[in-house]
Design a protein around this motif. Sequence first.
Motif, mmCIF file in Angstrom:
data_model
loop_
_atom_site.group_PDB
_atom_site.id
_atom_site.type_symbol
_atom_site.label_atom_id
_atom_site.label_comp_id
_atom_site.label_asym_id
_atom_site.label_seq_id
_atom_site.Cartn_x
_atom_site.Cartn_y
_atom_site.Cartn_z
ATOM 1 N N ILE A 224 0.826 -1.212 0.000
ATOM 2 C CA ILE A 224 0.000 0.000 0.000
ATOM 3 C C ILE A 224 0.857 1.258 0.000
ATOM 4 C CG2 ILE A 224 -0.198 0.128 2.515
ATOM 5 C CD1 ILE A 224 -2.938 1.040 -0.063
ATOM 6 N N TYR A 226 3.276 2.044 -1.901
ATOM 7 C CA TYR A 226 3.478 2.522 -3.278
ATOM 8 C C TYR A 226 2.240 3.285 -3.757
ATOM 9 C CZ TYR A 226 7.487 -0.632 -3.329
ATOM 10 O OH TYR A 226 8.670 -1.251 -3.047
ATOM 11 N N ARG A 227 1.084 2.749 -3.441
ATOM 12 C CA ARG A 227 -0.169 3.391 -3.843
ATOM 13 C C ARG A 227 -0.329 4.752 -3.167
ATOM 14 N NH1 ARG A 227 -4.972 0.687 -5.674
ATOM 15 N NH2 ARG A 227 -6.847 2.008 -5.508
ATOM 16 N N GLU A 230 2.222 7.339 -4.636
ATOM 17 C CA GLU A 230 1.830 7.814 -5.975
ATOM 18 C C GLU A 230 0.603 8.719 -5.908
ATOM 19 O OE1 GLU A 230 3.366 7.596 -8.980
ATOM 20 O OE2 GLU A 230 4.958 6.913 -7.610
ATOM 21 N N ASN A 231 -0.343 8.356 -5.053
ATOM 22 C CA ASN A 231 -1.546 9.182 -4.918
ATOM 23 C C ASN A 231 -1.234 10.532 -4.281
ATOM 24 O OD1 ASN A 231 -3.254 7.345 -6.124
ATOM 25 N ND2 ASN A 231 -3.845 6.357 -4.199
ATOM 26 N N SER A 245 -7.204 6.082 -2.977
ATOM 27 C CA SER A 245 -6.470 5.077 -2.196
ATOM 28 C C SER A 245 -7.341 3.922 -1.739
ATOM 29 C CB SER A 245 -5.827 5.745 -0.980
ATOM 30 O OG SER A 245 -4.946 6.777 -1.376
ATOM 31 N N SER A 247 -9.653 0.713 -1.831
ATOM 32 C CA SER A 247 -9.721 -0.450 -2.722
ATOM 33 C C SER A 247 -10.519 -1.548 -2.038
ATOM 34 C CB SER A 247 -8.306 -0.956 -3.023
ATOM 35 O OG SER A 247 -7.702 -1.469 -1.840
#
Length: 334
Positions: A224, A226-227, A230-231, A245, A247
Amino acid sequence: MKTCGIITEYNPFHQGHIYHIKKTKELTQCDCLIAIVSNHFTQRGLPSLLSMEDKTQLALESGCNLVIELPPCYAAQSADYFAKYAIESLHELNVDQICFGSETNNIKTLKEYSNTMDQIQKDPSLSMNQNLYTKNILPNDILGIQYIKNCEKNNINPLCISRNESFKSATQTRKEYFNGIAQFNDQYFLKNQTWDYYYTYLRKFLILTDTNVLSNYFLVNEGIEYRLKENAKKHHDWESFLSASISKTYTKARIQRTCMFILLQITKEQIQENNQFNLVIVSGFDSIGQEFLKGKHVITKFKELPKFLQDIELKCQYLCFDTFKARKVIYYDR
């Protein structure tokens, strides 16, 4: 002295909470009512609209005899762990019973749900709330199931009262307040206690911190980091970042909790080393609560906190107030 505990958030303190206190005292006829209250951040990972001092004062004025604190590292967790830590602290005071609000309002039914849950195979990738959707179990009952489980482990009697839907919820109260609508007791509200306010700091930290470092923080699992990183680069406001973010694996509450642990830089190792909450952190009391505490081992001063909790308290206070204010136990004279 007959005692009863209530597990609360007070984010914010509203008329439904006054009803909970009143009905609990009527049902249990307890001599001492003890509220354990989330401080700074709450179970869903939301910043608290009220300071711990104001929560304590309002709870004492409304009929509680003793208020103790649930620090954010223990409060901002899934229902099972939130219940575990709250009950552990109440157990240190040898409370006889707890009383919680429930949509079902039936301890036997909640125990049956609990037994069914233990027998089914859960999907570990989903939050507890998602695993229970097939049963259509509502939020207070989800917590209630966990309270009952932990009460059984600690020899505490669980009781419940019917959740009164005539009172405005804390969620609705917060929504209306931030839309400019006056609310009950809103003179106590801290307007900067939102993720919109904190996101500026969180965003910069996520962007500037290596993912290998982010992965060390509690609840940062399954990539998570990385997500989130990036967000943070893509989204300049909290709501956009949060929506992007979420999911199947990470619910809104889970993202909020994860971001809180990142913001406060609390690691997996620290939580593992402090995975029990056998402390009683006193925030306030009246004469009855004061008498009940005689001879008991409790914490009333900042310097008495373990180093782990001292660090978290310092971070939270600087985030919320840009300064540190020494802990002051409130005495309410009836």
